[in-house]
Motif scaffolding. Structure first.
Motif, PDB file in Angstrom:
ATOM      1  N   VAL A  76     -54.875 -35.719 -23.367  1.00  0.00           N
ATOM      2  CA  VAL A  76     -53.503 -35.262 -23.142  1.00  0.00           C
ATOM      3  C   VAL A  76     -52.879 -34.736 -24.427  1.00  0.00           C
ATOM      4  CG1 VAL A  76     -51.154 -36.032 -22.597  1.00  0.00           C
ATOM      5  CG2 VAL A  76     -53.051 -36.695 -21.123  1.00  0.00           C
ATOM      6  N   PHE A  77     -53.006 -35.495 -25.518  1.00  0.00           N
ATOM      7  CA  PHE A  77     -52.386 -35.084 -26.781  1.00  0.00           C
ATOM      8  C   PHE A  77     -53.079 -33.861 -27.384  1.00  0.00           C
ATOM      9  CE2 PHE A  77     -51.035 -39.693 -26.893  1.00  0.00           C
ATOM     10  CZ  PHE A  77     -49.708 -39.411 -26.620  1.00  0.00           C
ATOM     11  N   LEU A  78     -54.401 -33.752 -27.221  1.00  0.00           N
ATOM     12  CA  LEU A  78     -55.105 -32.569 -27.721  1.00  0.00           C
ATOM     13  C   LEU A  78     -54.701 -31.320 -26.933  1.00  0.00           C
ATOM     14  CD1 LEU A  78     -58.716 -33.946 -28.373  1.00  0.00           C
ATOM     15  CD2 LEU A  78     -57.039 -33.219 -30.073  1.00  0.00           C
ATOM     16  N   LEU A  79     -54.547 -31.458 -25.625  1.00  0.00           N
ATOM     17  CA  LEU A  79     -54.106 -30.324 -24.807  1.00  0.00           C
ATOM     18  C   LEU A  79     -52.700 -29.890 -25.191  1.00  0.00           C
ATOM     19  CD1 LEU A  79     -55.477 -31.379 -21.304  1.00  0.00           C
ATOM     20  CD2 LEU A  79     -56.187 -29.383 -22.618  1.00  0.00           C
ATOM     21  N   GLY A 115     -57.004 -20.127 -33.741  1.00  0.00           N
ATOM     22  CA  GLY A 115     -57.747 -19.781 -32.532  1.00  0.00           C
ATOM     23  C   GLY A 115     -59.144 -20.382 -32.533  1.00  0.00           C
ATOM     24  N   ILE A 116     -59.843 -20.260 -33.665  1.00  0.00           N
ATOM     25  CA  ILE A 116     -61.194 -20.820 -33.760  1.00  0.00           C
ATOM     26  C   ILE A 116     -61.139 -22.341 -33.704  1.00  0.00           C
ATOM     27  CG2 ILE A 116     -63.170 -21.104 -35.320  1.00  0.00           C
ATOM     28  CD1 ILE A 116     -62.660 -18.191 -36.210  1.00  0.00           C
ATOM     29  N   GLY A 117     -60.126 -22.929 -34.353  1.00  0.00           N
ATOM     30  CA  GLY A 117     -59.967 -24.384 -34.308  1.00  0.00           C
ATOM     31  C   GLY A 117     -59.728 -24.879 -32.892  1.00  0.00           C
ATOM     32  N   ILE A 118     -58.902 -24.144 -32.138  1.00  0.00           N
ATOM     33  CA  ILE A 118     -58.614 -24.516 -30.748  1.00  0.00           C
ATOM     34  C   ILE A 118     -59.882 -24.423 -29.898  1.00  0.00           C
ATOM     35  CG2 ILE A 118     -57.382 -23.809 -28.662  1.00  0.00           C
ATOM     36  CD1 ILE A 118     -55.086 -22.921 -30.523  1.00  0.00           C
ATOM     37  N   ILE A 119     -60.670 -23.359 -30.110  1.00  0.00           N
ATOM     38  CA  ILE A 119     -61.906 -23.189 -29.346  1.00  0.00           C
ATOM     39  C   ILE A 119     -62.888 -24.324 -29.644  1.00  0.00           C
ATOM     40  CG2 ILE A 119     -63.951 -21.731 -29.055  1.00  0.00           C
ATOM     41  CD1 ILE A 119     -62.090 -19.316 -29.533  1.00  0.00           C
ATOM     42  N   LEU A 120     -63.045 -24.647 -30.924  1.00  0.00           N
ATOM     43  CA  LEU A 120     -63.951 -25.741 -31.297  1.00  0.00           C
ATOM     44  C   LEU A 120     -63.466 -27.066 -30.703  1.00  0.00           C
ATOM     45  CD1 LEU A 120     -64.689 -24.846 -35.034  1.00  0.00           C
ATOM     46  CD2 LEU A 120     -66.213 -24.582 -33.066  1.00  0.00           C
ATOM     47  N   GLY A 121     -62.143 -27.289 -30.761  1.00  0.00           N
ATOM     48  CA  GLY A 121     -61.586 -28.514 -30.192  1.00  0.00           C
ATOM     49  C   GLY A 121     -61.736 -28.567 -28.684  1.00  0.00           C
ATOM     50  N   SER A 122     -61.654 -27.385 -28.033  1.00  0.00           N
ATOM     51  CA  SER A 122     -61.728 -27.343 -26.576  1.00  0.00           C
ATOM     52  C   SER A 122     -63.102 -27.742 -26.054  1.00  0.00           C
ATOM     53  CB  SER A 122     -61.385 -25.938 -26.067  1.00  0.00           C
ATOM     54  OG  SER A 122     -62.432 -25.018 -26.342  1.00  0.00           O
ATOM     55  N   MET A 123     -64.108 -27.634 -26.917  1.00  0.00           N
ATOM     56  CA  MET A 123     -65.457 -28.021 -26.496  1.00  0.00           C
ATOM     57  C   MET A 123     -65.544 -29.507 -26.178  1.00  0.00           C
ATOM     58  SD  MET A 123     -67.823 -25.864 -29.139  1.00  0.00           S
ATOM     59  CE  MET A 123     -67.729 -24.074 -29.255  1.00  0.00           C
ATOM     60  N   MET A 124     -64.600 -30.278 -26.735  1.00  0.00           N
ATOM     61  CA  MET A 124     -64.667 -31.724 -26.519  1.00  0.00           C
ATOM     62  C   MET A 124     -63.335 -32.323 -26.074  1.00  0.00           C
ATOM     63  SD  MET A 124     -64.959 -32.797 -30.541  1.00  0.00           S
ATOM     64  CE  MET A 124     -66.279 -31.623 -30.822  1.00  0.00           C
ATOM     65  N   VAL A 125     -62.326 -31.470 -25.829  1.00  0.00           N
ATOM     66  CA  VAL A 125     -60.984 -31.988 -25.562  1.00  0.00           C
ATOM     67  C   VAL A 125     -60.922 -32.847 -24.303  1.00  0.00           C
ATOM     68  CG1 VAL A 125     -60.174 -29.978 -24.249  1.00  0.00           C
ATOM     69  CG2 VAL A 125     -58.532 -31.351 -25.521  1.00  0.00           C
ATOM     70  N   LYS A 126     -61.729 -32.515 -23.310  1.00  0.00           N
ATOM     71  CA  LYS A 126     -61.698 -33.295 -22.070  1.00  0.00           C
ATOM     72  C   LYS A 126     -62.869 -34.265 -21.945  1.00  0.00           C
ATOM     73  CE  LYS A 126     -58.746 -30.472 -19.197  1.00  0.00           C
ATOM     74  NZ  LYS A 126     -58.451 -30.088 -17.813  1.00  0.00           N
ATOM     75  N   LEU A 127     -63.715 -34.302 -22.961  1.00  0.00           N
ATOM     76  CA  LEU A 127     -64.830 -35.249 -22.927  1.00  0.00           C
ATOM     77  C   LEU A 127     -64.343 -36.702 -22.874  1.00  0.00           C
ATOM     78  CD1 LEU A 127     -67.496 -33.692 -25.314  1.00  0.00           C
ATOM     79  CD2 LEU A 127     -67.411 -33.654 -22.818  1.00  0.00           C
ATOM     80  N   PRO A 128     -63.274 -37.073 -23.634  1.00  0.00           N
ATOM     81  CA  PRO A 128     -62.768 -38.445 -23.486  1.00  0.00           C
ATOM     82  C   PRO A 128     -62.371 -38.769 -22.050  1.00  0.00           C
ATOM     83  CG  PRO A 128     -61.833 -37.440 -25.441  1.00  0.00           C
ATOM     84  CD  PRO A 128     -62.545 -36.349 -24.699  1.00  0.00           C
ATOM     85  N   GLN A 129     -61.784 -37.781 -21.350  1.00  0.00           N
ATOM     86  CA  GLN A 129     -61.409 -37.986 -19.955  1.00  0.00           C
ATOM     87  C   GLN A 129     -62.645 -38.180 -19.078  1.00  0.00           C
ATOM     88  OE1 GLN A 129     -57.944 -37.800 -18.150  1.00  0.00           O
ATOM     89  NE2 GLN A 129     -59.521 -39.148 -17.343  1.00  0.00           N
ATOM     90  N   ILE A 130     -63.671 -37.353 -19.311  1.00  0.00           N
ATOM     91  CA  ILE A 130     -64.908 -37.462 -18.538  1.00  0.00           C
ATOM     92  C   ILE A 130     -65.591 -38.803 -18.794  1.00  0.00           C
ATOM     93  CG2 ILE A 130     -67.229 -36.500 -18.253  1.00  0.00           C
ATOM     94  CD1 ILE A 130     -65.985 -33.728 -18.846  1.00  0.00           C
ATOM     95  N   PHE A 131     -65.645 -39.219 -20.073  1.00  0.00           N
ATOM     96  CA  PHE A 131     -66.277 -40.497 -20.416  1.00  0.00           C
ATOM     97  C   PHE A 131     -65.502 -41.672 -19.817  1.00  0.00           C
ATOM     98  CE2 PHE A 131     -68.012 -38.370 -24.473  1.00  0.00           C
ATOM     99  CZ  PHE A 131     -69.113 -37.894 -23.763  1.00  0.00           C
ATOM    100  N   GLY A 169     -46.238 -31.650 -22.656  1.00  0.00           N
ATOM    101  CA  GLY A 169     -45.376 -32.553 -23.415  1.00  0.00           C
ATOM    102  C   GLY A 169     -44.801 -33.654 -22.549  1.00  0.00           C
ATOM    103  N   ILE A 170     -44.444 -33.314 -21.308  1.00  0.00           N
ATOM    104  CA  ILE A 170     -43.925 -34.322 -20.372  1.00  0.00           C
ATOM    105  C   ILE A 170     -44.994 -35.374 -20.071  1.00  0.00           C
ATOM    106  CG2 ILE A 170     -43.143 -34.688 -17.997  1.00  0.00           C
ATOM    107  CD1 ILE A 170     -41.770 -31.928 -18.192  1.00  0.00           C
ATOM    108  N   ILE A 171     -46.233 -34.909 -19.832  1.00  0.00           N
ATOM    109  CA  ILE A 171     -47.315 -35.849 -19.555  1.00  0.00           C
ATOM    110  C   ILE A 171     -47.601 -36.718 -20.775  1.00  0.00           C
ATOM    111  CG2 ILE A 171     -49.714 -36.096 -18.791  1.00  0.00           C
ATOM    112  CD1 ILE A 171     -47.832 -34.924 -16.710  1.00  0.00           C
ATOM    113  N   ALA A 172     -47.532 -36.128 -21.974  1.00  0.00           N
ATOM    114  CA  ALA A 172     -47.755 -36.901 -23.203  1.00  0.00           C
ATOM    115  C   ALA A 172     -46.703 -37.995 -23.358  1.00  0.00           C
ATOM    116  CB  ALA A 172     -47.731 -35.965 -24.410  1.00  0.00           C
ATOM    117  N   LEU A 173     -45.452 -37.672 -23.016  1.00  0.00           N
ATOM    118  CA  LEU A 173     -44.386 -38.678 -23.076  1.00  0.00           C
ATOM    119  C   LEU A 173     -44.640 -39.793 -22.066  1.00  0.00           C
ATOM    120  CD1 LEU A 173     -41.214 -36.421 -23.458  1.00  0.00           C
ATOM    121  CD2 LEU A 173     -42.178 -37.968 -25.174  1.00  0.00           C
ATOM    122  N   GLN A 174     -45.159 -39.437 -20.900  1.00  0.00           N
ATOM    123  CA  GLN A 174     -45.472 -40.464 -19.898  1.00  0.00           C
ATOM    124  C   GLN A 174     -46.590 -41.387 -20.372  1.00  0.00           C
ATOM    125  OE1 GLN A 174     -46.163 -38.490 -16.080  1.00  0.00           O
ATOM    126  NE2 GLN A 174     -44.227 -39.370 -15.395  1.00  0.00           N
TER     127      GLN A 174
END
Length: 270
Positions: free
Chosen positions: A214-217, A55-71, A249-254
């Motif tokens: 996508v893969f982090l989500l 849970g803590i790992g997911i929260i820490l990861g979520s702080m930056m999970v969409k930053l690659p998309q934003i950048f 998972g479907i989006i990751a496969l795409q």
């Protein structure tokens, strides 16, 4: 002397970290089991430790999970390949989970990533509007969303409304991720109604969709199935993450399928 012996017997080399461990990782009974009885194979406590750690790992990861998309959006100054409707439906799902968890007083480690995902998703929604030449509409979107969020989290909103919003997560996630799952050029299998995958297939590429995000989500939603069952015992929360994992998972496969495709390559071929 006897009191000193008892004190030493009940102490552990981990005592300097006890407050931190009890706050974030385990109850006191598990602390005693691990560091006083040295029973590191206690299954219930191992489950709690694993769930809290994930849970803590997911929260820490979520702080930056969409930053690659934003950048990626700001770097390309384009939101091609991204659907604003998908963002709205994803916000519905994230907001429902956050409000439902707060209302039920679930531990922050069970839902905390929803807060950071919400903030990043709102930014992506604004950027889609901004790079589409609709900046004023993007600002209106920000204002309306945060007013509705404050209203939802306020005491005036009945619990039945919050529960209904959480229940609506499942169709929102399904509709929001893709409409058709297609293999090859003409052979399509209708799997579920997911907007983002439909957009990917229609475009013949994933546009500015970030593979890292996508893969982090996908990984995070898989881990959340276990942590939801372990920390909340709420089947509605767990089922939401099961569906979310399937759609991600479907989006990751795409992303893998269209790995070598890009908007520029498609324009040249046309």
């Amino acid at each position: 002397m006897a009191e000193k012996a008892v004190l030493i017997e009940g102490s552990s080399f981990m005592d300097p970290f006890k407050g931190l461990l009890l706050t974030y990782f385990m109850p006191e009974s598990c602390y005693d089991e691990f560091f006083l009885n040295f029973n590191f194979l206690d299954v219930p406590c191992l489950k709690i430790l694993l769930s809290k750690g994930l849970g803590i790992g997911i929260i820490l990861g979520s702080m930056m999970v969409k930053l690659p998309q934003i950048f990626k959006l700001t770097g390309a100054k384009s939101a091609e390949g991204l659907s604003f409707h998908t963002v709205l439906l994803e916000l519905l799902a994230i907001t429902g989970t956050m409000a439902y968890s707060i209302a039920n007083k679930f531990p922050f480690s069970a839902w905390g990533e929803a807060l950071f995902l919400m903030l990043q998703t709102v930014v992506i929604g604004f950027l889609i509007q901004h790079y589409g030449g609709r900046t004023s509409r993007g600002l209106l979107f920000l204002a309306v969303y945060f007013v509705l969020l404050l209203l939802l989290l306020s005491p005036v909103t009945p619990m039945s409304v919050v529960t209904s919003l959480q229940a609506s997560n499942m169709p929102a996630i399904i509709i929001g991720r893709c409409v058709w799952v297609c293999v090859g050029v003409r052979v399509c299998a209708r799997a579920s109604q997911l907007i983002q995958a439909a957009s990917n297939f229609h475009n013949g590429h994933t546009g500015q969709l970030s593979a890292v995000s996508v893969f982090l989500l996908f990984a995070g939603s898989l881990a959340r199935i276990f942590t939801s069952l372990q920390e909340t015992g709420d089947s509605l929360m767990a089922l939401t993450y099961v569906i979310s994992s399937s759609c991600n998972g479907i989006i990751a496969l795409q992303v893998l399928f269209y790995w070598n495709c890009s908007p520029e390559a498609k324009k040249k071929s046309e």
